[in-house]
Write an enzyme that holds these catalytic residues in place. Structure first.
Site, mmCIF file in Angstrom:
data_model
loop_
_atom_site.group_PDB
_atom_site.id
_atom_site.type_symbol
_atom_site.label_atom_id
_atom_site.label_comp_id
_atom_site.label_asym_id
_atom_site.label_seq_id
_atom_site.Cartn_x
_atom_site.Cartn_y
_atom_site.Cartn_z
ATOM 1 N N ASP A 135 -6.049 8.307 -7.896
ATOM 2 C CA ASP A 135 -5.709 9.449 -8.755
ATOM 3 C C ASP A 135 -6.907 10.239 -9.303
ATOM 4 O O ASP A 135 -6.948 10.579 -10.501
ATOM 5 C CB ASP A 135 -4.853 8.985 -9.944
ATOM 6 C CG ASP A 135 -3.538 8.358 -9.514
ATOM 7 O OD1 ASP A 135 -3.283 8.269 -8.295
ATOM 8 O OD2 ASP A 135 -2.769 7.932 -10.404
ATOM 9 N N LYS A 257 2.741 8.790 -5.373
ATOM 10 C CA LYS A 257 3.514 7.941 -6.273
ATOM 11 C C LYS A 257 4.068 8.771 -7.431
ATOM 12 O O LYS A 257 3.600 9.877 -7.696
ATOM 13 C CB LYS A 257 2.669 6.788 -6.802
ATOM 14 C CG LYS A 257 1.413 7.199 -7.570
ATOM 15 C CD LYS A 257 0.516 6.001 -7.790
ATOM 16 C CE LYS A 257 -0.712 6.355 -8.617
ATOM 17 N NZ LYS A 257 -0.406 6.668 -10.006
ATOM 18 N N CYS A 302 -3.468 3.450 -14.212
ATOM 19 C CA CYS A 302 -3.135 3.370 -12.782
ATOM 20 C C CYS A 302 -4.093 2.492 -11.984
ATOM 21 O O CYS A 302 -3.671 1.802 -11.048
ATOM 22 C CB CYS A 302 -3.062 4.778 -12.188
ATOM 23 S SG CYS A 302 -1.731 5.767 -12.923
#
Length: 384
Positions: A135, A257, A302
């Site tokens: 990310d 995701k 994350c």
């Protein structure tokens, strides 16, 4: 940082000690012994055969390894990139020995050694490694959920240079990039609180009293406990794009995701409720990956969830500390400890290359794999 120490203390086996109890320094040919040991598993050399390995450490020539001989083998396996041996606690050494001594007769015979070789030694000395870049997206760096605005006040852009340096200097067997990829009506967005019925037990009763980072309880079976975030990483938006300076390895897969509007997804493996899996596990397994290195944003959200799920799924997991930035210092420290508790490692960038090459072979990861093998053998035994 976690790692294998080199000090010898109470309850440890000095792995500088030869299998006959003397030290290399006591031996007239000690340098030859040490060179032989280094040659055995050095990544620059061909991997010896299983038979050669067994016979080399079978000092009494009985066709099996006793605990002392197995200690000599482990002394050879677990070394850093400078060929300095790591120490192993007596308890951990015995536990590993007992896993492969399946008939518990105090010896690892040729048949038991084959399992040890195929399922443990070969992976420890020749790992197959993936880098998962989590990310590194605009919204987490300079957009709506920039982590520089969070309590730790860290700059998300700081991960770009160390990640690029790793990609330039370390030969990973594969690289994956993950992206938060939310639909416009995603459950985690604070401005979407009014779209779903709130359960009476929730301290946040609706959009009027909701604040960023609050947790709201939505109705559902089971109830949905959702932390609220600013709108971020909306599909196909600027904020969802990877940072423009991040190096993208050609042909590397992207893992999307958080695509289900009704459930959040921190981990690159599953959504937060484990209702659905991403393709990451199946793709790693198909490539024969043994070791997963994790970096990116955010350290304690994350990156943490991805690292812990990686370990849970059986991968030997390493988090790269300086290639991750987080939200709160307290939760970042909790993340480090959780990874260590699952027999993973938290390392610096300069330690990664030796580990990926198989030159730096850590006790923690070897122990993790041995536990996996034990569980696999137990499962097979139950099945039969």
């Amino acid at each position: 940082m976690s790692g294998s120490g080199a000090k010898v203390g109470p309850g440890t086996i000095n792995i500088n000690t030869c299998v006959n109890g003397s030290t290399f320094s006591d031996q007239p040919n000690s340098s030859e012994n040490d060179e032989h040991i280094q040659d055995f598993f050095a990544p620059s050399n061909s991997l010896p055969s299983m038979e050669t390995c067994l016979s080399s450490f079978d000092i009494d020539r009985d066709g099996s390894l006793n605990t002392t001989e197995f200690t000599g083998l482990c002394r050879t396996i677990f070394r850093d990139a400078q060929n300095t041996p790591y120490d192993i606690s007596e308890k951990k050494m015995k536990e590993i020995f007992d896993i492969f001594d399946t008939n518990q007769d105090g010896l690892i015979d040729a048949q038991e050694f084959e399992i040890c070789w195929q399922k443990w030694i070969k992976t420890v000395v020749r790992p197959v490694c993936a880098l998962v870049v989590v990310d590194v997206q605009n919204d987490f760096i300079s957009g709506s959920l920039a982590i520089s605005n969070c309590p730790a006040k860290q700059n998300g852009e700081d991960v770009v240079e160390p990640i690029n340096r790793l990609l330039d200097s370390v030969h990973f067997d594969c690289v994956f990039y993950t992206l938060d990829w939310h639909p416009d009506n995603h459950i985690s967005f604070i401005d979407n609180v009014g779209l779903r019925p709130v359960h009476e037990s929730s301290e946040v009763h609706g959009s009027k009293d909701a604040k960023v980072y609050d947790t709201v309880v939505f109705e559902g079976t089971p109830l949905i406990h959702q932390k609220l975030w600013p709108r971020h990483c909306v599909q196909n938006s600027w904020g969802a794009k990877l940072h423009e300076n991040l190096k993208i390895v050609e042909g590397s897969p992207f893992i999307y995701k958080g695509t289900n509007p009704e459930v959040d997804s921190y981990s690159a493996f599953w959504d937060n409720s484990k209702l659905a899996a991403t393709p990451l596990y199946s793709e790693l397994s198909a490539k024969g990956i043994t070791d997963v290195f994790v970096c990116g944003l955010a350290y304690d959200v994350c990156v943490a969830a991805t690292s812990l799920h990686s370990s849970e799924l059986g991968f030997r997991t390493v988090m790269i500390d300086e290639a991750a930035r987080g939200i709160t210092l307290e939760e970042m420290e909790n993340t480090r400890q959780s990874i260590i508790d699952q027999h993973g490692l938290v390392v610096s960038c300069d330690q990664v290359k030796g580990m990926v090459q198989g030159a730096d072979r850590r006790v923690e990861l070897g122990y993790k794999l041995a536990i996996n093998v034990k569980a696999e053998m137990k499962s097979t035994e139950i099945a039969h």
